[in-house]
Scaffold this active site. Structure first.
Site, PDB file in Angstrom:
ATOM      1  N   LYS A 216      14.497  28.815 -14.815  1.00 47.17           N
ATOM      2  CA  LYS A 216      13.208  29.273 -15.320  1.00 47.17           C
ATOM      3  C   LYS A 216      13.212  29.360 -16.838  1.00 47.17           C
ATOM      4  O   LYS A 216      12.175  29.475 -17.465  1.00 47.17           O
ATOM      5  CB  LYS A 216      12.898  30.676 -14.759  1.00 47.17           C
ATOM      6  CG  LYS A 216      12.794  30.733 -13.268  1.00 47.17           C
ATOM      7  CD  LYS A 216      12.681  32.206 -12.815  1.00 47.17           C
ATOM      8  CE  LYS A 216      13.619  32.400 -11.653  1.00 47.17           C
ATOM      9  NZ  LYS A 216      13.694  33.791 -11.183  1.00 47.17           N
ATOM     10  N   GLY A 217      14.414  29.315 -17.421  1.00 48.93           N
ATOM     11  CA  GLY A 217      14.554  29.606 -18.849  1.00 48.93           C
ATOM     12  C   GLY A 217      13.730  28.734 -19.763  1.00 48.93           C
ATOM     13  O   GLY A 217      13.247  29.187 -20.797  1.00 48.93           O
TER      14      GLY A 217
ATOM     15  N   GLU B 202      16.162  21.984 -21.815  1.00 48.59           N
ATOM     16  CA  GLU B 202      16.929  23.194 -21.504  1.00 48.59           C
ATOM     17  C   GLU B 202      16.596  24.307 -22.492  1.00 48.59           C
ATOM     18  O   GLU B 202      16.183  24.041 -23.623  1.00 48.59           O
ATOM     19  CB  GLU B 202      18.439  22.891 -21.592  1.00 48.59           C
ATOM     20  CG  GLU B 202      19.126  22.829 -20.242  1.00 48.59           C
ATOM     21  CD  GLU B 202      19.287  24.182 -19.549  1.00 48.59           C
ATOM     22  OE1 GLU B 202      18.414  25.063 -19.657  1.00 48.59           O
ATOM     23  OE2 GLU B 202      20.324  24.338 -18.873  1.00 48.59           O
ATOM     24  N   ASP B 203      16.790  25.539 -22.059  1.00 46.08           N
ATOM     25  CA  ASP B 203      16.588  26.666 -22.974  1.00 46.08           C
ATOM     26  C   ASP B 203      17.756  26.768 -23.957  1.00 46.08           C
ATOM     27  O   ASP B 203      17.567  26.787 -25.159  1.00 46.08           O
ATOM     28  CB  ASP B 203      16.384  27.973 -22.194  1.00 46.08           C
ATOM     29  CG  ASP B 203      17.454  28.239 -21.132  1.00 46.08           C
ATOM     30  OD1 ASP B 203      18.377  27.408 -20.964  1.00 46.08           O
ATOM     31  OD2 ASP B 203      17.364  29.278 -20.458  1.00 46.08           O
TER      32      ASP B 203
ATOM     33  N   ASP C  53      25.202  25.832 -23.816  1.00 50.06           N
ATOM     34  CA  ASP C  53      26.414  26.517 -24.261  1.00 50.06           C
ATOM     35  C   ASP C  53      27.588  25.550 -24.074  1.00 50.06           C
ATOM     36  O   ASP C  53      27.898  24.765 -24.958  1.00 50.06           O
ATOM     37  CB  ASP C  53      26.562  27.825 -23.476  1.00 50.06           C
ATOM     38  CG  ASP C  53      27.686  28.691 -24.029  1.00 50.06           C
ATOM     39  OD1 ASP C  53      28.330  28.284 -25.005  1.00 50.06           O
ATOM     40  OD2 ASP C  53      27.925  29.783 -23.491  1.00 50.06           O
TER      41      ASP C  53
ATOM     42  N   VAL D 186      21.564  36.019 -26.133  1.00 46.81           N
ATOM     43  CA  VAL D 186      20.219  36.061 -26.708  1.00 46.81           C
ATOM     44  C   VAL D 186      19.145  36.102 -25.622  1.00 46.81           C
ATOM     45  O   VAL D 186      19.348  35.605 -24.515  1.00 46.81           O
ATOM     46  CB  VAL D 186      19.974  34.861 -27.661  1.00 46.81           C
ATOM     47  CG1 VAL D 186      20.858  34.972 -28.898  1.00 46.81           C
ATOM     48  CG2 VAL D 186      20.188  33.525 -26.960  1.00 46.81           C
TER      49      VAL D 186
ATOM     50  N   ASP E 140      16.445  35.169 -20.505  1.00 43.51           N
ATOM     51  CA  ASP E 140      16.396  36.477 -19.860  1.00 43.51           C
ATOM     52  C   ASP E 140      17.734  37.182 -19.846  1.00 43.51           C
ATOM     53  O   ASP E 140      18.785  36.581 -20.043  1.00 43.51           O
ATOM     54  CB  ASP E 140      15.967  36.304 -18.397  1.00 43.51           C
ATOM     55  CG  ASP E 140      17.075  35.643 -17.564  1.00 43.51           C
ATOM     56  OD1 ASP E 140      17.548  34.564 -17.970  1.00 43.51           O
ATOM     57  OD2 ASP E 140      17.471  36.206 -16.531  1.00 43.51           O
TER      58      ASP E 140
ATOM     59  N   ARG F  36      11.942  37.571 -20.810  1.00 47.15           N
ATOM     60  CA  ARG F  36      11.520  36.178 -21.037  1.00 47.15           C
ATOM     61  C   ARG F  36      10.226  36.145 -21.840  1.00 47.15           C
ATOM     62  O   ARG F  36       9.919  35.151 -22.493  1.00 47.15           O
ATOM     63  CB  ARG F  36      11.279  35.464 -19.704  1.00 47.15           C
ATOM     64  CG  ARG F  36      12.504  35.315 -18.814  1.00 47.15           C
ATOM     65  CD  ARG F  36      12.173  34.373 -17.656  1.00 47.15           C
ATOM     66  NE  ARG F  36      13.131  34.450 -16.571  1.00 47.15           N
ATOM     67  CZ  ARG F  36      14.277  33.778 -16.506  1.00 47.15           C
ATOM     68  NH1 ARG F  36      14.632  33.004 -17.500  1.00 47.15           N
ATOM     69  NH2 ARG F  36      15.071  33.884 -15.469  1.00 47.15           N
TER      70      ARG F  36
END
Ligand code: IMP
Ligand code: MG
Length: 186
Positions: free
Chosen positions: A52-53, A108-109, A112, A162, A168, A174
């Site tokens: 959901k990011g 993508e949010d 990493d 973050v 989230d 969010r």
């Protein structure tokens, strides 16, 4: 209920430093949208948001693409330790339409390790898209080796957890319009 009765939000102590303001996000998203429209001029890019990011980012990015564009979404869940990416990903919601012959941009949010994105890249590349690119609102600046190449990067952030603008902590925050460090209970 009057505003005086609303509980304080964000909860005091939860939000640390605001790393990227709403204005900075919107300005960068506009640049990325123009870049995508120009890189894929004459084509119809398909933005594939990873739920959901990246829902908020994907929606704003789509509005910023100054040309024809489509969106679809995938949802994944990672196995194992939720705080550490394992790279083993289960697809919870797949695409609505096939991507063969399409110009796909995975959105993508935050990237990493890049393990999540690498898995999705392999999954989609097997379906024969005309091209396959990656876009991330955030990458971690300390990480020098990533499992994937990110073609479109919004911002680099330090090695802190973050929240905001889609990101989230336990499904909360969010809806913050900025990106901030999370300093609340874990
Ligand atoms: P990767 O597979 O190591 O690249 O992890 C990427 C995924 O981990 C992202 O899609 C996020 O869902 C999650 N993630 C990593 N860092 C953060 C963070 O600081 N805040 C919120 N989610 C994060
Ligand atoms: Mg995610």
């Amino acid at each position: 209920m009057t505003s005086a009765e609303l509980p304080e939000f964000p909860v005091p102590g939860d939000v640390g430093e605001i790393l990227i303001t709403s204005e900075q996000i919107q300005a960068r998203v506009a640049e990325l949208g123009h870049q995508i429209a120009s890189d894929l001029a004459g084509e119809v890019p398909l933005l594939v948001g990873i739920l959901k990011g990246s829902a908020l980012f994907t929606a704003d990015l789509m509005r910023a693409v100054t040309g024809p564009v489509e969106i679809d979404f995938m949802a994944v869940s990672s196995y194992g330790d939720a705080t550490k990416s394992s790279g083993i990903v289960r697809i919870v919601k797949d695409l609505d339409a096939p991507v063969a012959g399409r110009h796909v941009i995975l959105v993508e949010d935050i990237v990493d390790t890049g393990l999540t994105l690498r898995y999705l890249l392999e999954h989609l590349s097997a379906q024969g898209p005309a091209s396959l690119r990656t876009c991330a609102l955030l990458i971690r600046e300390e990480r020098t080796s990533r499992e994937v190449e990110v073609d479109y990067v919004g911002f680099a952030v330090p090695d802190a957890f973050v929240i905001g603008y889609g990101l989230d902590v336990a499904q909360r925050y969010r809806n913050l319009p900025y990106i901030a460090t999370y300093t609340g209970p874990t």
